[in-house]
Design a protein around this motif. Sequence first.
Motif, mmCIF file in Angstrom:
data_model
loop_
_atom_site.group_PDB
_atom_site.id
_atom_site.type_symbol
_atom_site.label_atom_id
_atom_site.label_comp_id
_atom_site.label_asym_id
_atom_site.label_seq_id
_atom_site.Cartn_x
_atom_site.Cartn_y
_atom_site.Cartn_z
ATOM 1 N N HIS A 1 -7.991 70.084 21.423
ATOM 2 C CA HIS A 1 -6.939 71.156 20.084
ATOM 3 C C HIS A 1 -6.807 72.095 20.799
ATOM 4 O O HIS A 1 -5.877 73.145 20.048
ATOM 5 N N VAL B 1 -3.576 75.125 20.418
ATOM 6 C CA VAL B 1 -3.758 75.730 19.513
ATOM 7 C C VAL B 1 -3.405 77.167 19.722
ATOM 8 O O VAL B 1 -2.260 78.385 19.761
ATOM 9 N N PRO C 1 2.326 72.958 12.499
ATOM 10 C CA PRO C 1 1.508 73.279 12.360
ATOM 11 C C PRO C 1 0.539 71.420 12.290
ATOM 12 O O PRO C 1 -0.521 71.229 12.114
ATOM 13 N N SER D 1 -3.089 70.757 13.809
ATOM 14 C CA SER D 1 -3.676 71.202 13.096
ATOM 15 C C SER D 1 -4.187 70.496 12.220
ATOM 16 O O SER D 1 -5.097 70.181 11.755
ATOM 17 N N ASN E 1 -6.060 67.085 13.182
ATOM 18 C CA ASN E 1 -7.383 67.723 13.852
ATOM 19 C C ASN E 1 -8.869 68.227 12.126
ATOM 20 O O ASN E 1 -9.440 67.388 12.583
ATOM 21 N N LYS E 2 -7.591 68.364 11.219
ATOM 22 C CA LYS E 2 -8.172 68.755 10.151
ATOM 23 C C LYS E 2 -8.471 67.362 9.269
ATOM 24 O O LYS E 2 -9.578 67.001 9.156
ATOM 25 N N VAL F 1 -2.800 72.466 5.636
ATOM 26 C CA VAL F 1 -2.654 73.182 7.206
ATOM 27 C C VAL F 1 -1.839 74.073 6.585
ATOM 28 O O VAL F 1 -1.088 75.497 7.636
ATOM 29 N N ARG G 1 -1.209 78.093 7.144
ATOM 30 C CA ARG G 1 -0.382 79.318 8.398
ATOM 31 C C ARG G 1 0.244 79.893 7.824
ATOM 32 O O ARG G 1 0.457 81.054 8.798
#
Length: 604
Positions: A466, A470, A486, A489, A492-493, A594, A598
Motif C-alpha cells: 500500500h 500511494v 483514493p 487509501s 487501507n483505512k 479518505v 485527499r
Amino acid sequence: MTSRNGQTVLPILADTDSYDRNCSGMCFRRTNRKRTVRHITFLIVLLLAASSLPDACAQRSQRKISWVNPKIANVKGLEHKVLASKSLGHDVGYAVWTPPKYDADEEVRYPVVYFLHGAGGTEASDSGGFSSLVASGIRNGAFPEAICVFPNGGMSGYRGEVESMIIDELIPLIDRDYRTKAEASGRALAGFSMGGAGSVRLSILHPELFCAAGSWGGALSWRGSGEDSPLLPAARTSAKKLKSNKFALLTINGDQDRPEAFAPLNKILKPHEIPHKVVTLDDTKHNLGHYYERSADTMLAFLAKQLRGDNAAATAPKRTVRVLTIGNSFAGNARKYLKQIAADGGVDMVIGTANLGGCTLERHAALAKQSATDPANKPYTRVVGSKRSKLSLQEYLVADEWDYVTVQQMSALSFKPETYHPHIDELVAIIRELAPNAELLIHETWAYRPDSDLLKKWGMTQAEMHAGIVNAYGRVAKKFDAKFIPVGSAFNKYRTTEGRRVVVPDPGYDFDNPVHPQLPDQSNSLVVGWYWDTKGEQPKLRIDFKHANIAGCYLAGLVWYEALTGNDARQIEYTPRGIKEGDESFLREVAHSVSFSRHSEQAN
C-alpha cells in the motif's frame, strides 16, 4: 378467448424473441433478411388472413393458461388463495405474503405492493423470490413492513378482463380481508417484463389507486419506439391526479433490453414534475435473475421511499456526469455499483469503459500507437443502450463530452514507479489532445490481501504494498497536476481500523482436506478471497486475493462517487445485497473520510 375447465386457451404469438408481447399490433416471427419468393407469398397470405380478424393475436398458436396454481414457494408468510372472478368468469389464483409482525398487533395497517409477473408466468412464478427480497429489506430496516400480493395475469398484458379483475375485484378484496392502508399512498405496483409494462399501465390508467410503479424490463411497446402508445394521452389526462398523489415511477432496463423503452412517457411526465427515475443496467439482457442481482436494491429502495411518503428522494436525476475509465478489472470493480450509488444521490452517471483485463499502462499506450497507424485496431467495447461497438482509444475519447478520464496501473505493477513511464505520459498526451475539457483523475488501486502468494513471493507485506502504491500514484498525480480517486487509501483505512482486520489464514479451517461447499472464515475481507471453482468435474478450492468482493466494490464506488460529484457519500442510502448488516454506514464513513482528507491535502 375460450374457457375450458378453469383454463383459458389464448392465442399466443410464435416468436423467437425473449420479450413478452401484448399483441397490440401486427406481430410476426423474425426471419432472415434474405427471403425467397415463397416466404414473401406466405407473408402476404398471412396479412390477408389477418385483415379479416378483429385482432392480430389471432395469428398466435394456442397456449393453455393455468389460472389456479396452488404450488407456491415454501416461504414463511406466503399463502395461496383463489378468487371466483366475475370479470374472468372463472376462478383465478393469487398469492399473498404478510410480514413477520402482521399477527403481533391487530391495530397496525400495512401498505401493499402488487407484483405482476411476466408473460408465461403465474401467481406462483415470482411470489417466493420477490417476497423474500422484501422480507430481507424489512429485516435490515431498508423496507417498511408491507404486504405483497401476486395476481395471476395470464398472458393478458394486464388488459381487459384481467385488468378488471385486479382493479375491481382483487384490490377491494385485499383491502377487506387484510389490514391495509386502503389509499393511494399505501399501494404500489411492480413487475417484470409484461408485468413491468402492466405496472406502468395500471398506474397511469388508475391514478387514484397507487403512489408508485416500478418496472423491470418493461416497455411502452414491444415494437417501435412507443410514440403511438395509447398510454401517452392517458398520462396527460392522469397527470394532475398522479401529482396530487405524489406518484413516482421507476423504470429499469438493461442496456441490451430496450433502455429507451419509456422515453416518450418521460417526456410527458417531466413537464408535470412527476418523478420518473430511469435506470439502465450494464451488460443486461431480458433476464429476471439478472435484474434481481443487479438492481433489486434499487427497486426496493424506490418502493420503500414512496410507501414511507418520502417523495422528494424519488425525483429524477438532476445532473449528468460522464467519465471514461482507462484501466482493467479494478476499474470494473469500482464501477460495479457506481451507477446505482450515483442515481441514489440524484446523479445520472454515464460510464465509458476502455478497460481490458490485466491491462498495463504500457499495453494501453501500445494499443493506442497501433490504432494510430491501423484504423482496424479497435480493442475496446462501448455500450450505448442496446448497441455495442468496437473503438480505439482515440475514438473513445471523442465519442462523448467526457467530464473526467481516469487512468491506473495494473495492480501487480502499481507500487513500482518505474513501470509508469513513459507509457502514462503518452496516454495523458492523447487524452489532453482529444478530450481537452475532461479532467484527468488518477485511480489509486488497492493492495493485495495478506495471504496473497505474490506478496509472499515478493517478500512484501500488505502495508508495504500500500505504501508503494500511494508513493507511485502520488508522483504521477503531482507530475500531471491531477486529482486522486483514493480507493486504495479507503481500503487501507478500513483494513487498519480496530476490529476490521481480516484474519488469514483461518486457523479453524482444514486447508489440506477442504470439504465443498464449506469456506474459511473471511470476515472483514474486502476482496473475494477463497471460493469454490465448480466449472470442472470436481469442485476446487481457489483464492482470489486481488479483486474486490461486494463490500469492496461498494466502498470503491462510494469513493468514486465523491471524487466525481463532490457529494457526500454518507448521504447515500442505496446498499447492495450482500453487505453485512450495519457495515453500510461504516463503509460510507470510510469513503467520505479518505475523500475529504485527499481534497483537503490538494486544496493546501
